[in-house]
Motif scaffolding. Structure first.
Motif, PDB file in Angstrom:
ATOM      1  N   THR A 130      54.268  37.003 -20.791  1.00 40.89           N
ATOM      2  CA  THR A 130      53.217  37.316 -21.872  1.00 40.89           C
ATOM      3  C   THR A 130      52.140  38.197 -21.215  1.00 40.89           C
ATOM      4  OG1 THR A 130      52.007  35.410 -21.565  1.00 40.89           O
ATOM      5  CG2 THR A 130      53.963  35.584 -23.269  1.00 40.89           C
ATOM      6  N   GLY A 184      49.362  39.314 -22.996  1.00 38.78           N
ATOM      7  CA  GLY A 184      48.231  39.228 -23.345  1.00 38.78           C
ATOM      8  C   GLY A 184      47.847  40.464 -24.407  1.00 38.78           C
ATOM      9  N   ASP A 187      46.667  31.825 -20.257  1.00 40.77           N
ATOM     10  CA  ASP A 187      45.764  32.172 -21.146  1.00 40.77           C
ATOM     11  C   ASP A 187      44.509  31.567 -21.047  1.00 40.77           C
ATOM     12  OD1 ASP A 187      47.908  33.612 -22.708  1.00 40.77           O
ATOM     13  OD2 ASP A 187      48.567  31.717 -23.540  1.00 40.77           O
ATOM     14  N   GLN A 188      44.343  30.260 -20.702  1.00 47.80           N
ATOM     15  CA  GLN A 188      43.070  29.802 -20.524  1.00 47.80           C
ATOM     16  C   GLN A 188      42.184  30.456 -19.533  1.00 47.80           C
ATOM     17  OE1 GLN A 188      41.950  25.718 -20.767  1.00 47.80           O
ATOM     18  NE2 GLN A 188      43.900  25.106 -21.600  1.00 47.80           N
ATOM     19  N   ARG A 194      45.999  20.389 -22.499  1.00 48.55           N
ATOM     20  CA  ARG A 194      45.312  21.526 -22.795  1.00 48.55           C
ATOM     21  C   ARG A 194      43.864  21.242 -22.025  1.00 48.55           C
ATOM     22  NH1 ARG A 194      40.849  23.375 -25.715  1.00 48.55           N
ATOM     23  NH2 ARG A 194      41.016  25.464 -26.214  1.00 48.55           N
ATOM     24  N   GLN A 210      42.793  33.487 -18.369  1.00 49.18           N
ATOM     25  CA  GLN A 210      42.423  34.835 -18.787  1.00 49.18           C
ATOM     26  C   GLN A 210      41.184  34.950 -19.780  1.00 49.18           C
ATOM     27  OE1 GLN A 210      45.232  37.958 -20.494  1.00 49.18           O
ATOM     28  NE2 GLN A 210      44.740  37.339 -22.164  1.00 49.18           N
ATOM     29  N   ASN A 211      41.184  33.789 -20.597  1.00 49.11           N
ATOM     30  CA  ASN A 211      39.881  33.756 -21.403  1.00 49.11           C
ATOM     31  C   ASN A 211      38.777  33.428 -20.541  1.00 49.11           C
ATOM     32  OD1 ASN A 211      41.514  34.076 -23.855  1.00 49.11           O
ATOM     33  ND2 ASN A 211      41.905  31.921 -24.153  1.00 49.11           N
ATOM     34  N   ASN A 228      52.006  35.777 -17.624  1.00 44.97           N
ATOM     35  CA  ASN A 228      52.554  34.270 -17.417  1.00 44.97           C
ATOM     36  C   ASN A 228      54.003  34.671 -17.043  1.00 44.97           C
ATOM     37  OD1 ASN A 228      53.596  31.687 -17.697  1.00 44.97           O
ATOM     38  ND2 ASN A 228      52.929  31.456 -19.605  1.00 44.97           N
ATOM     39  N   GLU A 230      43.756  40.454 -17.232  1.00 43.00           N
ATOM     40  CA  GLU A 230      44.708  40.208 -17.931  1.00 43.00           C
ATOM     41  C   GLU A 230      45.937  39.149 -17.114  1.00 43.00           C
ATOM     42  OE1 GLU A 230      48.909  42.481 -19.440  1.00 43.00           O
ATOM     43  OE2 GLU A 230      47.189  43.476 -18.704  1.00 43.00           O
ATOM     44  N   PRO A 280      51.102  27.857 -27.627  1.00 41.88           N
ATOM     45  CA  PRO A 280      50.851  29.080 -27.301  1.00 41.88           C
ATOM     46  C   PRO A 280      49.297  29.221 -27.016  1.00 41.88           C
ATOM     47  CG  PRO A 280      52.522  29.493 -28.802  1.00 41.88           C
ATOM     48  CD  PRO A 280      52.208  28.141 -28.842  1.00 41.88           C
ATOM     49  N   GLY A 281      48.592  29.924 -26.176  1.00 44.12           N
ATOM     50  CA  GLY A 281      47.364  29.866 -25.809  1.00 44.12           C
ATOM     51  C   GLY A 281      46.559  29.009 -24.905  1.00 44.12           C
ATOM     52  N   ASP A 282      47.327  27.583 -25.049  1.00 46.31           N
ATOM     53  CA  ASP A 282      46.704  26.458 -24.183  1.00 46.31           C
ATOM     54  C   ASP A 282      47.045  26.465 -22.625  1.00 46.31           C
ATOM     55  OD1 ASP A 282      45.340  25.862 -26.589  1.00 46.31           O
ATOM     56  OD2 ASP A 282      46.544  24.108 -26.917  1.00 46.31           O
TER      57      ASP A 282
END
Length: 200
Positions: free
Chosen positions: A5, A7, A37-38, A174, A40-41, A54, A51, A31-33
C-alpha cells in the motif's frame, strides 16, 4: 497474502519501504492499524511528510524477503526499514541461513545507496540459550558490518504482554503496534535524516 500500500499521498517528501513479514503486514488487524499506517500517521503528526510502503508478507522468512526484494524496490523508496527473521526463528532455521539472506538484502540496498534501519528479532526461548544467542547476534553483527541504523528488538515493550497481543500471543494489537511505533520513532527520524542527506 501480499500487501503493498502506498498510502493516500502519492508524492510524499520521504518514501520509506517497510520490508517485512506479518509484523509489518499487519496480520490480524483492520486496515489502518498496522505498523506502516500507524508509523506514517505518527510521522505526519510531527510535520514529516512521509509515506510508508507496506511490503510485508505474512509468513515470510528472510529467504522470502530476499527473493522479492527487487519487486519491493519498485516503489522507489528513499529509505528502508528491514524487519525480517521472526519466522526464521519460529521455524528454528539455522542462524547462518538467516545471516546469508539478510546480508544479501543489505548488500543490495547499500549498492542502491538506500539508508536502512534494521530491526532485530529474538528467537523463542524454547529453542535454547545457545540458539537464541547465535540468532540475536546475526542482526547486531550485520548492522555493524553494513553500518546501518539498528533497533535491537522490534517487539520491545510488547512481547509477552497479553493486553498488547492478539490471541495467538505473537502478533501485536493496535495498541501494541502504537507502542512499537513510539519506541522506534527516534530511529526512524534518524533514518529520514540519512535519506535526506543521501539525496543531496
Amino acid at each position: 497474502m501480499i500487501f503493498l500500500t502506498l498510502g493516500p499521498v502519492a508524492h510524499a517528501e520521504i518514501r520509506i519501504l517497510g520490508l517485512g513479514d506479518s509484523l509489518m503486514a499487519g496480520y490480524g488487524l483492520p486496515p489502518g492499524d498496522g505498523f506502516p499506517d500507524q508509523l506514517q500517521n505518527a510521522l505526519r503528526a510531527t510535520g514529516i511528510d512521509a509515506e510508508v510502503v507496506n511490503a510485508g508478507v505474512s509468513g515470510d522468512t528472510s529467504a522470502g524477503g530476499r527473493a522479492r526484494l527487487d519487486w519491493a524496490l519498485a516503489s522507489n523508496p528513499h529509505a528502508v526499514i528491514l524487519e525480517l527473521g521472526a519466522n526464521d526463528g519460529l521455524r528454528g532455521l539455522e542462524p547462518a541461513e538467516t545471516r546469508r539472506n539478510l546480508d544479501a538484502i543489505l548488500t543490495t540496498l547499500d549498492e542502491k545507496g538506500l539508508p536502512v534501519l534494521l530491526a532485530g528479532m529474538l528467537a523463542p526461548p524454547n529453542l535454547g540459550q545457545e540458539y537464541g544467542a547465535e540468532f540475536e547476534a546475526v542482526f547486531r553483527e550485520l548492522a555493524e558490518k553494513h553500518a546501518v541504523l539498528f533497533y535491537p528488538f522490534f517487539l520491545d515493550g510488547v512481547v509477552g504482554d497479553p493486553a498488547l497481543n492478539q490471541k495467538d500471543g505473537i502478533h501485536p494489537t493496535r495498541e501494541g503496534v502504537a507502542i512499537i511505533v513510539k519506541r522506534i520513532m527516534p530511529r526512524v527520524k534518524e533514518l529520514i535524516s540519512k535519506s535526506k542527506t543521501a539525496a543531496r
